[in-house]
Design an enzyme around this catalytic site. Structure first.
Site, mmCIF file in Angstrom:
data_model
loop_
_atom_site.group_PDB
_atom_site.id
_atom_site.type_symbol
_atom_site.label_atom_id
_atom_site.label_comp_id
_atom_site.label_asym_id
_atom_site.label_seq_id
_atom_site.Cartn_x
_atom_site.Cartn_y
_atom_site.Cartn_z
ATOM 1 N N ARG A 178 -23.967 43.398 7.905
ATOM 2 C CA ARG A 178 -22.870 43.152 7.267
ATOM 3 C C ARG A 178 -22.521 45.002 6.166
ATOM 4 O O ARG A 178 -21.483 44.954 6.667
ATOM 5 C CB ARG A 178 -23.036 42.044 5.708
ATOM 6 C CG ARG A 178 -23.659 41.129 5.870
ATOM 7 C CD ARG A 178 -23.837 40.088 4.680
ATOM 8 N NE ARG A 178 -24.689 39.084 5.085
ATOM 9 C CZ ARG A 178 -24.736 38.376 4.569
ATOM 10 N NH1 ARG A 178 -24.929 38.353 3.225
ATOM 11 N NH2 ARG A 178 -25.113 37.048 4.376
ATOM 12 N N CYS A 282 -29.936 41.645 -7.367
ATOM 13 C CA CYS A 282 -30.980 40.632 -7.405
ATOM 14 C C CYS A 282 -31.717 40.552 -8.886
ATOM 15 O O CYS A 282 -32.715 40.154 -9.518
ATOM 16 C CB CYS A 282 -32.180 41.015 -6.642
ATOM 17 S SG CYS A 282 -33.141 42.484 -6.618
#
Length: 500
Positions: A178, A282
């Site tokens: 990406r 995260c």
């Protein structure tokens, strides 16, 4: 015109030959800005063979010489910081200050690796027996690989390849398709810093490339960061193939707010940790746990106007933008769907960012900040890692209930507590079953010379990222026991030996 990106193998940009490509989007506009080749199994194998040819001579260099390459690499990162940050923001969507932070956190691991000669020293025992000495050596594994995520396209590749390279390994990097431009730029800088051709190869790809890495018998170790289901898949397949594997997965990070907390400080922390990088971290705080109704009411009353006033826009809108778009349209649809489900399941949506629209960027992946109150453990928004600018508030009656929420969740990446009471903080740090803990610190990411890693379903493997664990992961120990016969130092014996 759409740019066609490449792989980076043997110190050169190499065009893809598989015939398969993925689109690289501008998240702010929704437009395709590049296409990236997706490697075949044969292309991965060619990169491995190239790395195998380069690795023995690199490992034979003394550790100081490898550390000097890392020293030069740090200098080049500092030189090109703005260029790297701009490329990162263009493909990922995060703000320029956040992109600089992404590069900086990787740079700090490279700085730590300059000290690797000390960490690579073995152990020695003199006189372990009569004329016997024993010593251990830390030696490189050979060719190793990293599979890294979209949300930190500079930092996490450097967390992987910097320790691996300084230990004498060659590295195959499979970054996210990406936002692949920055990893390619990092490989160029490593070459400029003095790493030999083939020591850091970048192979772009999707699952086909991942499986080729996991199945290749010449790749000795694999590091991964991503979602828990894929972390489990990579760990299972890699270890079944006899590799050393470390995989870091998802998170649901709780921040407990005690009644005695500095509420303004806690709110500042939640705004930055919950909404920075559009929540695509995260280590984002995605669950606020105020203890007591009065604490919860104060927290929500201060949080709501702050969330409503967040400045959202493309990275080109200036450095005062709080966060940008989500990385893809699929991510946008998923986050919006989870917010919808939270409302359906009875959570109170105090701030609704679903209808956010930015003039001129109607096709971008922008969603406004969302704030939920009165979330319960059975709701999907509590159980799932949302990975968007969504903060859930779960009200706890007591400290023990708040502690239990964090301890009972399947993820154990990071957590935090805000309190003025040292005894509470100490108890929390000692009892919590989570790998990284903040006390009045909202995103407790350790500095480069400590190790980064969660517990429970946030990790698969027994060694963490960066710090001393990274040197252990990318080396193996060889222990030598030596004995030299005595008596030769007295000189030659000329008489014929006879039986006594």
């Amino acid at each position: 015109m759409t740019t066609e990106l490449t792989h980076f193998i043997g110190g050169k940009h190499v065009k893809g030959t598989s015939g398969r490509f993925a689109d690289v989007f501008n998240p702010a506009t929704g437009e395709v800005q590049a296409k990236v080749p997706l490697a075949s199994q044969a292309e991965v194998r060619a990169a491995v063979e190239n790395a195998m040819a380069a690795q023995p001579a690199w490992a034979a260099q003394n550790p100081q010489k490898r550390a000097r390459v890392m020293m030069k690499f740090v200098s080049l990162l500092q030189r090109d910081m703005d260029k790297l940050a701009e490329a990162l923001s263009r493909e990922h969507g995060k703000t320029i200050p956040d992109a600089r932070g992404d590069v900086q956190r990787g740079l700090e691991v490279a700085e730590f690796c300059i000290g690797a000669p000390h960490l690579l020293k073995g152990e020695y025992t003199d006189g372990a027996g009569p004329g016997i000495d024993m010593y251990s050596m830390r030696q490189a594994l050979g060719v190793v690989a990293g599979i890294t995520p979209f949300n930190f396209p500079a930092m996490i590749p450097m967390w992987k390849f910097c320790p691996a390279l300084v230990c004498g390994n060659a590295f195959i990097l499979k970054p996210s398709e990406r936002d692949p431009s920055v990893p390619l730029m990092l490989a160029e800088l490593m070459l400029e810093a003095g790493a030999p051709e083939g020591i850091l190869n970048v192979v772009n790809g999707d699952k086909e490339a991942v499986d080729a890495i996991l199945d290749d018998t010449d790749i000795q170790a694999v590091g991964f960061v991503g979602s828990t289901p894929i972390a489990h898949y990579v760990y299972s397949r890699g270890t079944a193939a006899g590799k050393r594997v470390q995989c870091f997965g998802g998170a649901k990070n709780h921040m407990i707010v005690m009644p005695d907390a500095d509420m303004d400080q806690a709110v500042d922390a939640l705004i930055g940790a919950g909404y920075g990088a559009a929540g695509e971290r995260c280590m984002a705080i995605s669950v606020a746990v105020p203890v007591g109704e009065e604490t919860a009411d104060r927290l929500i009353s201060k949080l709501a106007p702050r969330v409503e006033s967040l400045k959202i826009g493309p990275y080109t809108a200036g450095e005062d933008v709080d966060f940008g778009p989500l990385v893809t349209r699929e991510a946008y649809t998923r986050v919006k769907g989870l917010v919808d489900r939270g409302v359906e399941q009875g959570a109170e949506l105090v701030v609704d960012g679903r209808n956010f629209r930015l003039q001129g960027y109607e096709n971008g992946n922008f969603i406004g900040g969302c704030l939920f109150d009165r979330v319960t453990k059975d709701m999907d928004i509590y159980k799932t890692e949302i990975f968007g600018p969504v903060l859930c508030t779960v009200r706890a009656k007591t400290y023990e209930e708040a502690l239990g929420l964090a301890m009972d969740h399947e993820y154990g990446n990071g957590t935090a507590i805000f309190t003025r009471d040292g005894d509470t903080a100490r108890d929390f740090a000692n009892r919590i079953n989570i790998g990284m803990v903040g006390i009045n610190v909202p995103i407790p990411v350790p500095l480069a010379y400590h190790t980064f890693g969660g517990w429970k379903k946030s990790v698969f493997g027994d060694l963490n990222q960066h710090g001393p664990d990274s040197i252990r992961f990318y080396t193996r120990t060889k222990t030598v026991t030596s004995r030299w016969p005595t008596g030769t130092k007295e000189g030659a014996e000329f008489s014929i030996p006879v039986m006594g």
